[in-house]
Write a protein that holds these residues in place. Structure first.
Motif, PDB file in Angstrom:
ATOM      1  N   VAL A   2      34.777  75.574  24.508  1.00  0.00           N
ATOM      2  CA  VAL A   2      35.621  74.304  24.508  1.00  0.00           C
ATOM      3  C   VAL A   2      36.286  73.929  23.352  1.00  0.00           C
ATOM      4  CG1 VAL A   2      35.931  72.183  26.295  1.00  0.00           C
ATOM      5  CG2 VAL A   2      34.206  74.851  27.158  1.00  0.00           C
ATOM      6  N   PRO A   3      37.510  73.817  23.204  1.00  0.00           N
ATOM      7  CA  PRO A   3      38.639  73.272  22.578  1.00  0.00           C
ATOM      8  C   PRO A   3      38.963  72.087  22.838  1.00  0.00           C
ATOM      9  CG  PRO A   3      39.292  74.816  22.995  1.00  0.00           C
ATOM     10  CD  PRO A   3      38.767  75.227  24.039  1.00  0.00           C
ATOM     11  N   PRO A   4      38.519  70.439  22.647  1.00  0.00           N
ATOM     12  CA  PRO A   4      39.307  69.147  22.976  1.00  0.00           C
ATOM     13  C   PRO A   4      40.796  69.536  23.092  1.00  0.00           C
ATOM     14  CG  PRO A   4      38.114  69.323  20.799  1.00  0.00           C
ATOM     15  CD  PRO A   4      38.285  70.818  20.648  1.00  0.00           C
ATOM     16  N   LEU A   5      41.669  70.579  22.143  1.00  0.00           N
ATOM     17  CA  LEU A   5      42.742  70.714  22.657  1.00  0.00           C
ATOM     18  C   LEU A   5      43.367  71.535  22.983  1.00  0.00           C
ATOM     19  CD1 LEU A   5      45.744  69.221  22.876  1.00  0.00           C
ATOM     20  CD2 LEU A   5      45.716  69.788  20.427  1.00  0.00           C
ATOM     21  N   ASN A   6      43.510  72.146  24.557  1.00  0.00           N
ATOM     22  CA  ASN A   6      43.675  74.053  24.469  1.00  0.00           C
ATOM     23  C   ASN A   6      45.239  73.805  25.433  1.00  0.00           C
ATOM     24  OD1 ASN A   6      44.054  76.169  25.625  1.00  0.00           O
ATOM     25  ND2 ASN A   6      41.977  76.304  27.216  1.00  0.00           N
ATOM     26  N   MET A   7      46.188  74.072  24.091  1.00  0.00           N
ATOM     27  CA  MET A   7      47.271  73.968  25.011  1.00  0.00           C
ATOM     28  C   MET A   7      47.782  75.026  25.851  1.00  0.00           C
ATOM     29  SD  MET A   7      49.070  72.665  21.024  1.00  0.00           S
ATOM     30  CE  MET A   7      50.714  72.926  21.741  1.00  0.00           C
ATOM     31  N   GLU A   8      47.171  76.245  25.361  1.00  0.00           N
ATOM     32  CA  GLU A   8      46.931  77.215  26.376  1.00  0.00           C
ATOM     33  C   GLU A   8      46.715  76.759  27.877  1.00  0.00           C
ATOM     34  OE1 GLU A   8      46.079  77.454  23.717  1.00  0.00           O
ATOM     35  OE2 GLU A   8      48.349  78.124  22.561  1.00  0.00           O
ATOM     36  N   PHE A   9      46.000  76.461  27.832  1.00  0.00           N
ATOM     37  CA  PHE A   9      45.632  76.007  29.534  1.00  0.00           C
ATOM     38  C   PHE A   9      46.913  75.552  30.275  1.00  0.00           C
ATOM     39  CE2 PHE A   9      42.978  73.515  33.035  1.00  0.00           C
ATOM     40  CZ  PHE A   9      41.594  74.709  32.808  1.00  0.00           C
ATOM     41  N   PRO A  10      46.467  76.185  31.617  1.00  0.00           N
ATOM     42  CA  PRO A  10      47.389  76.866  32.707  1.00  0.00           C
ATOM     43  C   PRO A  10      47.239  74.907  32.455  1.00  0.00           C
ATOM     44  CG  PRO A  10      45.760  78.280  33.375  1.00  0.00           C
ATOM     45  CD  PRO A  10      45.413  77.274  32.171  1.00  0.00           C
ATOM     46  N   ARG A  11      47.046  74.873  33.987  1.00  0.00           N
ATOM     47  CA  ARG A  11      47.849  72.896  34.421  1.00  0.00           C
ATOM     48  C   ARG A  11      46.822  71.967  34.723  1.00  0.00           C
ATOM     49  NH1 ARG A  11      53.451  72.231  35.068  1.00  0.00           N
ATOM     50  NH2 ARG A  11      52.420  70.032  36.264  1.00  0.00           N
ATOM     51  N   ASN A  12      46.931  70.861  34.490  1.00  0.00           N
ATOM     52  CA  ASN A  12      46.004  69.763  34.768  1.00  0.00           C
ATOM     53  C   ASN A  12      44.782  70.214  33.139  1.00  0.00           C
ATOM     54  OD1 ASN A  12      47.995  68.245  36.579  1.00  0.00           O
ATOM     55  ND2 ASN A  12      46.207  69.625  37.837  1.00  0.00           N
ATOM     56  N   LEU A  13      44.430  70.305  32.488  1.00  0.00           N
ATOM     57  CA  LEU A  13      43.654  69.723  31.799  1.00  0.00           C
ATOM     58  C   LEU A  13      42.100  69.291  31.960  1.00  0.00           C
ATOM     59  CD1 LEU A  13      41.444  71.598  28.993  1.00  0.00           C
ATOM     60  CD2 LEU A  13      43.232  70.144  27.810  1.00  0.00           C
ATOM     61  N   SER A  14      42.766  67.618  31.759  1.00  0.00           N
ATOM     62  CA  SER A  14      42.083  66.716  32.013  1.00  0.00           C
ATOM     63  C   SER A  14      41.268  66.734  33.112  1.00  0.00           C
ATOM     64  CB  SER A  14      42.343  65.183  32.036  1.00  0.00           C
ATOM     65  OG  SER A  14      43.834  65.177  33.390  1.00  0.00           O
ATOM     66  N   TYR A  15      41.577  67.191  34.305  1.00  0.00           N
ATOM     67  CA  TYR A  15      40.719  67.510  35.448  1.00  0.00           C
ATOM     68  C   TYR A  15      39.562  68.748  35.673  1.00  0.00           C
ATOM     69  CZ  TYR A  15      44.084  65.372  37.936  1.00  0.00           C
ATOM     70  OH  TYR A  15      44.911  63.728  38.841  1.00  0.00           O
ATOM     71  N   PHE A  16      39.761  69.657  34.505  1.00  0.00           N
ATOM     72  CA  PHE A  16      38.829  70.831  34.110  1.00  0.00           C
ATOM     73  C   PHE A  16      37.500  70.326  33.350  1.00  0.00           C
ATOM     74  CE2 PHE A  16      38.003  74.167  31.741  1.00  0.00           C
ATOM     75  CZ  PHE A  16      36.935  74.924  32.836  1.00  0.00           C
ATOM     76  N   TYR A  17      37.946  69.229  31.830  1.00  0.00           N
ATOM     77  CA  TYR A  17      37.166  68.548  31.057  1.00  0.00           C
ATOM     78  C   TYR A  17      36.561  67.394  32.334  1.00  0.00           C
ATOM     79  CZ  TYR A  17      39.133  71.338  27.636  1.00  0.00           C
ATOM     80  OH  TYR A  17      39.542  71.819  26.289  1.00  0.00           O
ATOM     81  N   GLN A  18      37.050  66.775  33.107  1.00  0.00           N
ATOM     82  CA  GLN A  18      36.204  66.503  34.206  1.00  0.00           C
ATOM     83  C   GLN A  18      35.228  66.305  34.489  1.00  0.00           C
ATOM     84  OE1 GLN A  18      39.656  63.611  35.475  1.00  0.00           O
ATOM     85  NE2 GLN A  18      38.152  62.569  36.862  1.00  0.00           N
ATOM     86  N   TYR A  19      35.066  67.305  35.682  1.00  0.00           N
ATOM     87  CA  TYR A  19      34.720  68.929  35.678  1.00  0.00           C
ATOM     88  C   TYR A  19      33.512  69.403  34.853  1.00  0.00           C
ATOM     89  CZ  TYR A  19      32.184  72.806  37.418  1.00  0.00           C
ATOM     90  OH  TYR A  19      31.287  74.249  37.849  1.00  0.00           O
ATOM     91  N   LEU A  20      33.500  70.228  33.622  1.00  0.00           N
ATOM     92  CA  LEU A  20      33.074  69.980  32.579  1.00  0.00           C
ATOM     93  C   LEU A  20      31.691  69.107  32.420  1.00  0.00           C
ATOM     94  CD1 LEU A  20      34.848  72.778  30.695  1.00  0.00           C
ATOM     95  CD2 LEU A  20      33.112  73.667  32.419  1.00  0.00           C
ATOM     96  N   THR A  21      32.732  68.221  32.443  1.00  0.00           N
ATOM     97  CA  THR A  21      31.566  66.483  31.724  1.00  0.00           C
ATOM     98  C   THR A  21      30.506  65.346  32.921  1.00  0.00           C
ATOM     99  OG1 THR A  21      33.687  65.377  30.744  1.00  0.00           O
ATOM    100  CG2 THR A  21      32.671  66.839  29.433  1.00  0.00           C
ATOM    101  N   LYS A  22      31.415  65.750  33.983  1.00  0.00           N
ATOM    102  CA  LYS A  22      31.036  64.697  35.094  1.00  0.00           C
ATOM    103  C   LYS A  22      31.627  63.507  34.920  1.00  0.00           C
ATOM    104  CE  LYS A  22      27.839  64.221  38.277  1.00  0.00           C
ATOM    105  NZ  LYS A  22      26.316  63.809  38.540  1.00  0.00           N
ATOM    106  N   THR A  23      32.184  63.142  34.494  1.00  0.00           N
ATOM    107  CA  THR A  23      33.031  62.401  33.888  1.00  0.00           C
ATOM    108  C   THR A  23      34.620  61.117  35.204  1.00  0.00           C
ATOM    109  OG1 THR A  23      33.421  62.348  31.637  1.00  0.00           O
ATOM    110  CG2 THR A  23      34.850  61.217  32.365  1.00  0.00           C
ATOM    111  N   LYS A  24      34.367  60.175  34.678  1.00  0.00           N
ATOM    112  CA  LYS A  24      35.291  60.132  35.574  1.00  0.00           C
ATOM    113  C   LYS A  24      36.766  58.381  34.874  1.00  0.00           C
ATOM    114  CE  LYS A  24      34.963  55.566  39.593  1.00  0.00           C
ATOM    115  NZ  LYS A  24      33.985  54.589  39.905  1.00  0.00           N
ATOM    116  N   PHE A  25      37.905  59.080  35.517  1.00  0.00           N
ATOM    117  CA  PHE A  25      38.815  58.424  34.512  1.00  0.00           C
ATOM    118  C   PHE A  25      39.429  57.388  35.180  1.00  0.00           C
ATOM    119  CE2 PHE A  25      42.942  58.366  32.140  1.00  0.00           C
ATOM    120  CZ  PHE A  25      42.177  58.789  31.261  1.00  0.00           C
ATOM    121  N   ALA A  26      39.313  56.543  34.390  1.00  0.00           N
ATOM    122  CA  ALA A  26      40.128  55.198  34.967  1.00  0.00           C
ATOM    123  C   ALA A  26      41.458  55.217  33.744  1.00  0.00           C
ATOM    124  CB  ALA A  26      39.257  54.218  34.868  1.00  0.00           C
TER     125      ALA A  26
END
Length: 562
Positions: free
Chosen positions: A140-164
């Protein structure tokens, strides 16, 4: 050949001389061992090693030594647990790395991971947690420019993170003096004029990256020099280009020939430009174990990660917050000390006195360029994904650094943290800056613990804000105070900056959260805040254009009537 082998068996120490032709014909002889034992018994007698199966009692006695000393006397007793010790009787090194049988230990199942609790040191825990899982994992790279859409949602799932959206109360309420802000802006103006007017080589990606690195370096040096009296910076460490690694498990799925489904392994690697570490951890951004940290929707992902282009490959499992837990404790030191008969004087490892992170400054890689997101032959206009990629970078960088720190303090998926680990992250491309505050509330996010664990990790973040503008014609630089103030607020935050609990909860409840639309549970169908704002701005512009055209039509009609 037959006679030559007989000579080697008869006298292995005899020096032999061959003609050139003999050496060419006998080239395979060099690959044979120097000494050939007459029988198996002689080989075992000279190479006798304690075996778990043949000598179970002796093996357990060697591996369960509670006193890590050498049997030569009390003066050689070790004050710290060694990787291995030398058995004088058998004249062999005894490796203390745990080697459990496969039937008794499996890192993929919670009921078979209990042996990790029994280990005395972090190295021994890591030997079981990291070195016993050899299957492929997702990188998992911190910056994935080839990700289709909405990268932050996917990283929220991987890390169980709530974003404010926004920053925590402790950072927002930090007072900034006008004189201090003025001096900092004068310094920023000087370095920006130097870079923009004199260093004009920006034709390629490498020069853009170097310019951004120089701007960030100047900012970090000024902040550290001007805040040397800071209570946390009187004794701290400033790392340049450290490597942060984190390995964890999340979700389940079928691997080849595996039944039942096993957890997926993920490995992240982040290389900040600068990293500040201190003796004491930062004060919590949000009150520990309160409703804000125990509730909130976390995105769900039912697809395998490779659907989104995440690589799955063989990669060494690593956990590191930018430094070594026990520096200098390598096997080569044991061999050198034994040859010199100085095992009693073997120096203990070096423990880093600054294990907690404060702030890291990250420079975007060379390939990151806003023009790349515009419509071209490769893709359509995806400028709305710039904020998503920056936001995802802040989430993954904060998780990688804070979770690695927690593991170095003895926590892992079955031994969760008892206090939050907080870090600050600044992501920049030289002209725009985004500020993130990450609070690690749990590392127990693997499939065995996630269902019963209500804690959420928290990430506060700002948009990708512009640092300066250039006036046309005069080339004067105009700084944005909303951005410059955040640098001073971040650097002023400390371990003693504890905010009132009620004020923090009131502030957190007033922040806008990144929402997950459960009716359309697909990552590409989610609508983040900036996308809504961009659509609203387009709608306003569209309505303004319609009104302008209506007025123009009325003018034309009036002119025709006349």
């Amino acid at each position: 050949m037959k006679g030559l082998r007989g000579i080697l068996r008869a006298d292995p120490g005899q020096s032999l001389h061959f003609s050139t032709s003999s050496v060419l014909r006998s080239r395979k002889v060099k690959r044979r061992p120097k000494y050939v034992y007459p029988n198996v018994g002689a080989f075992r007698a000279n190479n006798w090693v304690v075996n778990r199966r043949q000598h179970p009692d002796l093996y357990e006695g060697q591996m369960q030594r509670k006193q890590w000393d050498y049997p030569l006397g009390d003066d050689q007793r070790a004050s710290w647990k060694h990787w291995r010790w030398y058995d004088q009787f058998y004249r062999r090194w005894v490796d203390m790395t745990p080697k459990p049988p496969m039937k008794d230990f499996d890192v993929n199942y919670k009921e078979k991971r209990g042996m990790i609790h029994d280990q005395d040191t972090i190295q021994m825990k890591f030997a079981l947690l990291l070195d016993k899982d050899h299957k492929k994992k997702y990188i998992v790279p911190p910056l994935n420019m080839e990700f289709p859409r909405n990268l932050s949602y996917f990283y929220q799932y991987l890390t169980k993170t709530k974003f404010a959206h926004g920053l925590p109360h402790g950072v927002e309420s930090t007072p900034i003096e006008a004189s201090e802000l003025e001096e900092f802006e004068q310094f920023l103006t000087c370095i920006l004029q130097m870079e923009l007017k004199h260093n004009t080589k920006t034709a390629d990606e490498k020069n853009r990256k170097q310019r951004a690195d120089r701007i960030i370096e100047g900012i970090v040096r000024y902040l550290m020099a001007s805040h040397a009296h800071h209570p946390d910076f009187e004794d701290c460490t400033l790392d340049m280009n450290p490597e942060n690694h984190m390995y964890w498990q999340r979700g389940r799925g079928f691997h080849k020939y595996d039944k039942p489904p096993l957890p997926f392994g993920f490995q992240s690697r982040d290389v900040p430009l600068y990293q500040i570490r201190t003796k004491n951890r930062l004060a919590a951004f949000s009150p520990w174990m309160e409703e804000f940290a125990l509730s909130g929707d976390i995105p769900e992902c039912d697809h395998l990660p490779y659907v989104y282009g995440v690589d799955r490959k063989l990669y060494r499992n690593m956990i590191s917050p930018g430094f070594r837990h026990k520096g200098g404790d390598i096997l080569l030191n044991y061999d050198v000390a034994w040859k010199e008969r100085q095992l009693a004087n073997l120096p203990p490892p070096i423990y880093d006195p600054h294990p907690f992170g404060h702030t890291q400054f990250i420079s975007m890689p060379e390939k990151f360029c806003k023009q790349w997101y515009e419509a071209n032959l490769e893709h359509c206009d995806i400028t709305d994904q710039i904020e998503e990629h920056v936001k995802g970078h802040g989430i993954m960088s904060g998780w990688t650094w804070s979770a690695a720190q927690a593991h170095y303090q003895g926590h892992w998926m079955d031994n969760d943290v008892q206090n939050p680990y907080c870090v600050q992250t600044v992501v920049s491309d030289g002209s725009h800056f985004a500020f993130f505050c990450y609070q690690l509330n749990t590392v127990a996010i693997d499939p065995d613990n996630a269902t019963t664990n209500e804690r959420r990790n928290l990430c506060y973040g700002t948009p990708f804000m512009k640092l300066y503008d250039i006036m046309e014609g005069s080339d004067d630089i105009i700084l944005h105070q909303d951005t410059t103030k955040l640098f001073l607020k971040f650097i002023k935050n400390s371990s003693v900056n504890v905010s009132n609990k009620e004020d923090c909860l009131q502030h957190d409840n007033g922040l806008e959260l990144q929402k997950w639309n459960s009716d359309n549970p697909h990552l590409e169908l989610q609508t983040p805040k900036h996308a809504i704002e961009m659509e609203a701005a387009r709608e306003i512009a569209r309505q303004a254009e319609i009104e302008k055209n209506k007025k123009l039509i009325h003018k034309v009609i009036d002119w025709v009537k006349k």
